[in-house]
Structure formats: C-alpha cells, structure tokens
Design an enzyme around this catalytic site. Sequence first.
Site, PDB file in Angstrom:
ATOM      1  CE  LYS A 141      -3.657   4.927  -1.445  1.00 36.06           C
ATOM      2  NZ  LYS A 141      -4.703   5.330  -2.400  1.00 36.06           N
ATOM      3  CE1 TYR A 197      -3.967   2.172   0.745  1.00 34.78           C
ATOM      4  CE2 TYR A 197      -2.547   3.198   2.389  1.00 34.78           C
ATOM      5  CZ  TYR A 197      -3.710   3.207   1.636  1.00 34.78           C
ATOM      6  OH  TYR A 197      -4.598   4.239   1.764  1.00 34.78           O
TER       7      TYR A 197
HETATM    8  N1  LIG Z   1      -9.842   5.939   5.176  1.00 35.39           N
HETATM    9  C1  LIG Z   1      -8.611   6.331   5.459  1.00 35.39           C
HETATM   10  O1  LIG Z   1      -8.228   6.420   6.639  1.00 35.39           O
HETATM   11  C2  LIG Z   1      -7.664   6.708   4.347  1.00 35.39           C
HETATM   12  C3  LIG Z   1      -6.442   7.308   4.682  1.00 35.39           C
HETATM   13  C4  LIG Z   1      -5.567   7.667   3.663  1.00 35.39           C
HETATM   14  C5  LIG Z   1      -5.898   7.427   2.341  1.00 35.39           C
HETATM   15  N2  LIG Z   1      -7.089   6.835   2.038  1.00 35.39           N
HETATM   16  C6  LIG Z   1      -7.371   6.607   0.634  1.00 35.39           C
HETATM   17  O2  LIG Z   1      -8.575   7.280   0.315  1.00 35.39           O
HETATM   18  C7  LIG Z   1      -9.237   6.598  -0.754  1.00 35.39           C
HETATM   19  C8  LIG Z   1     -10.671   6.314  -0.359  1.00 35.39           C
HETATM   20  O3  LIG Z   1     -10.654   5.561   0.838  1.00 35.39           O
HETATM   21  P1  LIG Z   1     -11.947   5.301   1.744  1.00 35.39           P
HETATM   22  O4  LIG Z   1     -11.468   5.232   3.137  1.00 35.39           O
HETATM   23  O5  LIG Z   1     -13.025   6.244   1.386  1.00 35.39           O
HETATM   24  O6  LIG Z   1     -12.284   3.817   1.283  1.00 35.39           O
HETATM   25  P2  LIG Z   1     -13.683   3.025   1.209  1.00 35.39           P
HETATM   26  O7  LIG Z   1     -13.315   1.583   1.338  1.00 35.39           O
HETATM   27  O8  LIG Z   1     -14.674   3.597   2.179  1.00 35.39           O
HETATM   28  O9  LIG Z   1     -14.167   3.328  -0.279  1.00 35.39           O
HETATM   29  C9  LIG Z   1     -13.396   2.916  -1.373  1.00 35.39           C
HETATM   30  C10 LIG Z   1     -14.306   2.738  -2.582  1.00 35.39           C
HETATM   31  O10 LIG Z   1     -13.486   2.281  -3.652  1.00 35.39           O
HETATM   32  C11 LIG Z   1     -14.200   1.251  -4.321  1.00 35.39           C
HETATM   33  N3  LIG Z   1     -13.288   0.363  -5.013  1.00 35.39           N
HETATM   34  C12 LIG Z   1     -12.454  -0.566  -4.503  1.00 35.39           C
HETATM   35  N4  LIG Z   1     -11.824  -1.223  -5.476  1.00 35.39           N
HETATM   36  C13 LIG Z   1     -12.259  -0.702  -6.651  1.00 35.39           C
HETATM   37  C14 LIG Z   1     -11.998  -0.972  -8.014  1.00 35.39           C
HETATM   38  N5  LIG Z   1     -11.128  -1.936  -8.376  1.00 35.39           N
HETATM   39  N6  LIG Z   1     -12.610  -0.232  -8.944  1.00 35.39           N
HETATM   40  C15 LIG Z   1     -13.494   0.733  -8.593  1.00 35.39           C
HETATM   41  N7  LIG Z   1     -13.805   1.030  -7.327  1.00 35.39           N
HETATM   42  C16 LIG Z   1     -13.197   0.312  -6.365  1.00 35.39           C
HETATM   43  C17 LIG Z   1     -14.987   0.528  -3.235  1.00 35.39           C
HETATM   44  O11 LIG Z   1     -16.076  -0.200  -3.786  1.00 35.39           O
HETATM   45  C18 LIG Z   1     -15.411   1.688  -2.345  1.00 35.39           C
HETATM   46  O12 LIG Z   1     -16.653   2.212  -2.732  1.00 35.39           O
HETATM   47  C19 LIG Z   1      -8.412   5.337  -1.022  1.00 35.39           C
HETATM   48  O13 LIG Z   1      -7.532   5.578  -2.103  1.00 35.39           O
HETATM   49  C20 LIG Z   1      -7.624   5.164   0.259  1.00 35.39           C
HETATM   50  O14 LIG Z   1      -6.430   4.445   0.048  1.00 35.39           O
HETATM   51  C21 LIG Z   1      -7.987   6.482   3.009  1.00 35.39           C
END
Ligand SMILES: NC(=O)c1ccc[n+]([C@@H]2O[C@H](COP(=O)([O-])OP(=O)(O)OC[C@H]3O[C@@H](n4cnc5c(N)ncnc54)[C@H](O)[C@@H]3O)[C@@H](O)[C@H]2O)c1
Length: 250
Positions: free
Chosen positions: A159, A155
């Site tokens: 990233k 990851y």
């Molecule tokens: N939540 C956190 O703490 C956090 C922190 C830093 C970065 N992020 C990043 O933020 C972004 C969103 O995270 P989140 O927490 O909202 O996640 P989440 O799991 O709540 O939502 C992610 C969405 O992406 C979709 N998804 C997954 N694989 C997919 C694919 N192959 N094609 C299309 N859609 C797909 C899922 O169905 C889901 O709706 C991600 O890139 C994550 O790495 C999240």
Amino acid sequence: MPADSHADRIVMITGAAKGIGAATALAFAREGATLVLADIDTEGLGAVLAGLPGSGHMAVRLDVTAEADWAAAMARVGATHGRLDVLVNNAGWGNLRSIFDTTPDDWRRIIAINLDSVFLGTMAAMPWLEKSGDAAVVNVSSIRARVVGFGSGPYSAAKAGVEMFSKVAAVECAQTGRRVRVNSIHPGFVDTPLSKAQGEEARAARAASVPQGRMAEPEEIAAGILFLASRAASYVNGTGLVVDGAFTAV
Ligand SMILES: NC(=O)c1ccc[n+]([C@@H]2O[C@H](COP(=O)([O-])OP(=O)(O)OC[C@H]3O[C@@H](n4cnc5c(N)ncnc54)[C@H](O)[C@@H]3O)[C@@H](O)[C@H]2O)c1
C-alpha cells in the site's frame, strides 16, 4: 454541468463485486456515469450490475494480477467506449500474519494483488485514459501505507508502494503532456462484510480505537473517490487523501 458531476463519464472499477468497490460503483452510477465493473467474482459482479441505475454498464471478469486479463478488458472498453475517463484501482487483499509467519508465497501474492495490479492496470488503461482529455486514476491504498498495524507487513509495503507509484505516475503524466491525474486514497477501518464476519467484539474494538468512535461506511470512502475523480479536483494531483475518522491524526 457542476464540477463534481460524473454524468457521461466512463468509469472502470476493479474489485467491484463487493465492499468499497460496489459502493463506489453505485455512487458513480447515481451521478450518471457509465460503469465498467471488474472482478474475479463474476456472481458478485452480476448482482452489483443488476442494482445499478442507468444503462450501458458492463461487467468484465478480470484478475488484476494478470496482464492478459487487463489487455482483454481494455480491448473491450476501447471497442465499446473509445475512451476511459476514470480508473479506480480498488481490488486488494491482505492477511493478518506477522512478518515472522509470512511465507514468500504470501508475500508475492499480497504484493501482486495490491501493487502489481495498480501498475498493470494503470499502464493497460493509459491509452484509453489519454483519449479522455480529462482523466483521473484513483488508487485505493490504506492507512497501512502510513501507520503500522499488527500483521500488515506485505500489505503495508504494497500500500505504501501504491501511494508512491501514484505520485510518480501523476508527475510523469503531467510532465509528458498526458491529461491524466493520479491520486491515492487511504481508508481507515471500513465496515465491510469482511469486518462484519470478524464478529461484534472485534468490530467494537476497532470502532473504539478511532477518534470518531466508529468505522467508516463504504459510501464514505466512495465519496472521497468520487471527489478525487471529479473535475472539482482538477488541481489535486499526486497526493493521498486520508479518510480515517482521525485515526492517523493521533
Ligand atoms: N475494508 C477496509 O477496512 C479497508 C481499509 C483500507 C483499505 N482498504 C482497501 O480497499 C480496497 C477494497 O477493500 P474492501 O474492504 O472493499 O474489500 P472486499 O474484500 O470487500 O472486496 C475486494 C474485492 O476485490 C476482489 N478481488 C480480490 N482479488 C482480486 C483479483 N486478483 N482480481 C480482481 N478482483 C479481486 C474481490 O473479489 C472483492 O470483490 C482494497 O484495496 C483494500 O485493501 C480496505
């Protein structure tokens, strides 16, 4: 029109069915943007779409790792709108396994969802972004591009790749006369359904590790994305915006 307005902008967001993507879709729609929501979760997309103010929004089933899905989705965007103003490459996923427990399949899957997706999406969208004349790509990276956390091997690698790819794309767009800015955003811990599902104790421990003493709300990440995508950020290009409650400052 104020420089931070998104009225009349065509905005595509991947991973829009929940979490940060859904919050970002709502924030853009409240600013008057027309949304293209993309995800593999079509049920979730339907629910988000139904809750958006405004009209003309659409939802597309898109697996961000699939080149053919990108081609089909962008053909729909082109046919409907003739341009794209903002692409938010938000879909992402990781697990919390040590590199010593990571299989080659885990590795490839995490790199594909978080990093291949950003390359495929940016390239597929580029012809329509170029037609905007004032376009922005915002790639959702993570603090894990900058600092290590347990179990963030593939990851973090993905990233960090997203951050550097964003810089390369920004420079190459600028140097080839494409009016497309490209930036990354680096959220810290965000209070999404996933973190809620991990239980109160884990949530409290995470919150306590942040100098601001809490996790971010998805809307606070959306605010950063809207800024980077806006005309108010017209000279912000090839950089990464950290939104982490000072987590990486200590
Ligand atoms: N939540 C956190 O703490 C956090 C922190 C830093 C970065 N992020 C990043 O933020 C972004 C969103 O995270 P989140 O927490 O909202 O996640 P989440 O799991 O709540 O939502 C992610 C969405 O992406 C979709 N998804 C997954 N694989 C997919 C694919 N192959 N094609 C299309 N859609 C797909 C899922 O169905 C889901 O709706 C991600 O890139 C994550 O790495 C999240």
